[in-house]
Design an enzyme around this catalytic site. Structure first.
Site, mmCIF file in Angstrom:
data_model
loop_
_atom_site.group_PDB
_atom_site.id
_atom_site.type_symbol
_atom_site.label_atom_id
_atom_site.label_comp_id
_atom_site.label_asym_id
_atom_site.label_seq_id
_atom_site.Cartn_x
_atom_site.Cartn_y
_atom_site.Cartn_z
ATOM 1 N N GLU A 1 0.842 -1.196 0.000
ATOM 2 C CA GLU A 1 0.000 0.000 0.000
ATOM 3 C C GLU A 1 0.880 1.251 0.000
ATOM 4 O O GLU A 1 1.954 1.270 0.594
ATOM 5 C CB GLU A 1 -0.884 -0.021 1.257
ATOM 6 C CG GLU A 1 -1.858 1.124 1.361
ATOM 7 C CD GLU A 1 -2.691 1.073 2.637
ATOM 8 O OE1 GLU A 1 -3.806 1.623 2.626
ATOM 9 O OE2 GLU A 1 -2.225 0.479 3.647
ATOM 10 N N LYS B 1 -9.990 1.088 -2.416
ATOM 11 C CA LYS B 1 -10.173 0.551 -1.066
ATOM 12 C C LYS B 1 -11.553 0.902 -0.510
ATOM 13 O O LYS B 1 -11.944 2.070 -0.475
ATOM 14 C CB LYS B 1 -9.075 1.111 -0.152
ATOM 15 C CG LYS B 1 -9.086 0.602 1.271
ATOM 16 C CD LYS B 1 -7.932 1.244 2.030
ATOM 17 C CE LYS B 1 -7.898 0.851 3.488
ATOM 18 N NZ LYS B 1 -6.813 1.583 4.204
ATOM 19 N N CYS C 1 -5.101 -3.478 2.741
ATOM 20 C CA CYS C 1 -4.837 -3.236 4.161
ATOM 21 C C CYS C 1 -6.052 -3.435 5.077
ATOM 22 O O CYS C 1 -6.402 -4.560 5.395
ATOM 23 C CB CYS C 1 -4.235 -1.841 4.341
ATOM 24 S SG CYS C 1 -3.340 -1.629 5.909
#
Length: 265
Positions: A40, A110, A151
């Site tokens: 990331e 995300k 993440c």
């Protein structure tokens, strides 16, 4: 399919970060990787007031990794970067996937954002500067179905179940910058859980070490098989591992322990 997970210590120097990422990709290709996964915020992890302006998918970051993928002839999951978002105040946290020819094969924004308020201890609202994505994404990598995540998504099993059931994912990738204090207790457990419950391989590439201002990332990038066995792990510090995915083993596990087929909800 040979998969590399690349571990980076990105700082506030974009040129240096991209050069370090390219070096890892060169090493991955030399080791025979077909697909390489980067962490990331691969291009910048530092103070917000020094962050490069957000850009479209064909900006500096996207063009850079497209060129590297084409030159090396490998698939690249280019971690994530700040994509120009829906309004000037918020970006998207976006992962780009490039094929062997450098063509953009997929983009994932995300979905889950880290907002926490603990009085007297910590106050952090990712949603103040990042807009959430809305769509799960699975991309076909030469016949291998690859589900994308980033993440904090790792804590939301419903996303991975959709990737596995609706999208037919066989490999789940997790570019991350997992914090040290949560990573040492939860990182491996969550990765292995996502692999076991969805009977998928998992390839997780993390940031490692210290990043200004006052942030330390856990690292320990790894590849996990559908039985929950850690096949390979990167030691502390920047580096990579390359692992062969045995797709016959995935099919055997799904046939002999048919939990996906047996689900009722």
């Amino acid at each position: 399919m040979r998969v590399a997970v690349c571990q980076l210590n990105a700082r506030d120097d974009r040129a240096a970060n991209l050069a370090a990422a390219e070096d890892l990709l060169v090493r991955a290709a030399a080791a025979g990787a077909d697909l390489a996964v980067l962490p990331e915020y691969v291009d910048f992890l530092g103070p917000g007031d020094r962050m490069p302006p957000a850009e479209p998918v064909d900006g500096v970051v996207g063009t850079f990794f497209a060129d590297v993928a084409r030159r090396l002839g490998i698939w690249v999951v280019a971690g994530s970067f700040h994509e120009a978002g829906p309004d000037p105040a918020r970006t998207w946290n976006t992962s780009l996937v490039f094929d062997r020819a450098g063509a953009l094969a997929a983009a994932y924004r995300k979905i889950h954002l880290y907002d926490v308020e603990i009085p007297g201890r910590v106050s952090y609202r990712e949603s103040a500067t990042v807009a959430p994505g809305e769509q799960p994404v699975v991309v076909d990598v030469e016949g291998l179905r690859v589900g994308l995540s980033i993440c904090y998504d790792l804590r939301f099993p419903e996303l991975y179940r959709r990737l596995a059931t609706d999208g037919g994912a066989e490999l789940l990738v997790v570019p991350a910058a997992f914090m040290m204090h949560t990573g040492r207790d939860h990182w491996e457990i969550l990765l292995r859980a996502r692999a076991i419950e969805n009977q998928c391989f998992v390839a997780a590439a993390g940031q490692t070490g210290d990043h200004e201002p006052g942030r330390t990332c856990f690292g320990r990038s790894m590849v996990v098989d559908p039985w929950g066995t850690v096949l390979a792990q990167v030691a502390d510090g920047p580096g990579l591992v390359v692992t062969e995915l045995d797709l016959d083993r995935l099919r055997t596990i799904r046939a002999e322990l048919p939990s996906l087929a047996n689900r009722r909800l």
